[in-house]
Design a protein around this motif. Sequence first.
Motif, PDB file in Angstrom:
ATOM      1  N   ASP A 185       3.308  14.138   2.481  1.00  0.00           N
ATOM      2  CA  ASP A 185       3.742  15.183   3.399  1.00  0.00           C
ATOM      3  C   ASP A 185       4.668  14.648   4.493  1.00  0.00           C
ATOM      4  OD1 ASP A 185       1.734  13.668   4.461  1.00  0.00           O
ATOM      5  OD2 ASP A 185       0.822  15.315   5.593  1.00  0.00           O
TER       6      ASP A 185
ATOM      7  N   TYR B 244       0.830  -1.205   0.000  1.00  0.00           N
ATOM      8  CA  TYR B 244       0.000   0.000   0.000  1.00  0.00           C
ATOM      9  C   TYR B 244       0.866   1.258   0.000  1.00  0.00           C
ATOM     10  CZ  TYR B 244      -2.933   3.784   1.618  1.00  0.00           C
ATOM     11  OH  TYR B 244      -3.562   4.996   1.731  1.00  0.00           O
TER      12      TYR B 244
ATOM     13  N   GLN C 163      -1.766   5.431  -4.301  1.00  0.00           N
ATOM     14  CA  GLN C 163      -2.590   5.999  -3.233  1.00  0.00           C
ATOM     15  C   GLN C 163      -1.776   6.194  -1.955  1.00  0.00           C
ATOM     16  OE1 GLN C 163      -3.431   3.175  -4.862  1.00  0.00           O
ATOM     17  NE2 GLN C 163      -5.110   3.835  -6.173  1.00  0.00           N
ATOM     18  N   GLY C 164      -0.944   5.257  -1.613  1.00  0.00           N
ATOM     19  CA  GLY C 164      -0.131   5.362  -0.402  1.00  0.00           C
ATOM     20  C   GLY C 164       0.883   6.485  -0.499  1.00  0.00           C
ATOM     21  N   ARG C 165       1.469   6.649  -1.681  1.00  0.00           N
ATOM     22  CA  ARG C 165       2.430   7.744  -1.850  1.00  0.00           C
ATOM     23  C   ARG C 165       1.754   9.100  -1.756  1.00  0.00           C
ATOM     24  NH1 ARG C 165       7.510   6.473  -4.924  1.00  0.00           N
ATOM     25  NH2 ARG C 165       7.703   4.224  -4.780  1.00  0.00           N
ATOM     26  N   LEU C 166       0.544   9.212  -2.316  1.00  0.00           N
ATOM     27  CA  LEU C 166      -0.172  10.484  -2.234  1.00  0.00           C
ATOM     28  C   LEU C 166      -0.582  10.784  -0.792  1.00  0.00           C
ATOM     29  CD1 LEU C 166      -2.421  10.370  -5.428  1.00  0.00           C
ATOM     30  CD2 LEU C 166      -0.459  11.857  -4.988  1.00  0.00           C
ATOM     31  N   GLU C 167      -1.022   9.762  -0.072  1.00  0.00           N
ATOM     32  CA  GLU C 167      -1.473   9.961   1.303  1.00  0.00           C
ATOM     33  C   GLU C 167      -0.324  10.337   2.236  1.00  0.00           C
ATOM     34  OE1 GLU C 167      -3.366   7.279   4.877  1.00  0.00           O
ATOM     35  OE2 GLU C 167      -3.977   6.834   2.823  1.00  0.00           O
ATOM     36  N   HIS C 168       0.843   9.767   2.044  1.00  0.00           N
ATOM     37  CA  HIS C 168       1.971  10.001   2.947  1.00  0.00           C
ATOM     38  C   HIS C 168       3.048  10.875   2.308  1.00  0.00           C
ATOM     39  CE1 HIS C 168       0.491   7.230   5.960  1.00  0.00           C
ATOM     40  NE2 HIS C 168       0.180   6.376   4.977  1.00  0.00           N
TER      41      HIS C 168
END
Length: 98
Positions: free
Chosen positions: A94, A82, A87-92
């Motif tokens: 920051d 994930y 999706q995981g790269r976009l979510e984390h």
Amino acid sequence: MGGGGEKKPGQYMGSWGALGSPPQRGIITYGLAQNRQRALAGAAHSAVFNTYRRTKGQILYWAVPLLVGYELMNWATENNEYLNSKQGRLEHADDEEE
């Protein structure tokens, strides 16, 4: 040459085992008892039932840690997949800047 009687040192006594040769000494023969001739008799049967009996007595000592380890590894693999997905790269994203 190979007859009976007392032999003197250096005198020909005939081929090995011929009559007139000195009696053999120190020859040992071994036998095997009948109850020892089948060394692996019942080994497969005993292996199956001994394995069952010993596993039944020890299963809680190794099955629980095995299941915990499997679930932990499964969670870590899914979490890694994930975090390396889009999706995981976009979510984390920051978290990486700090």
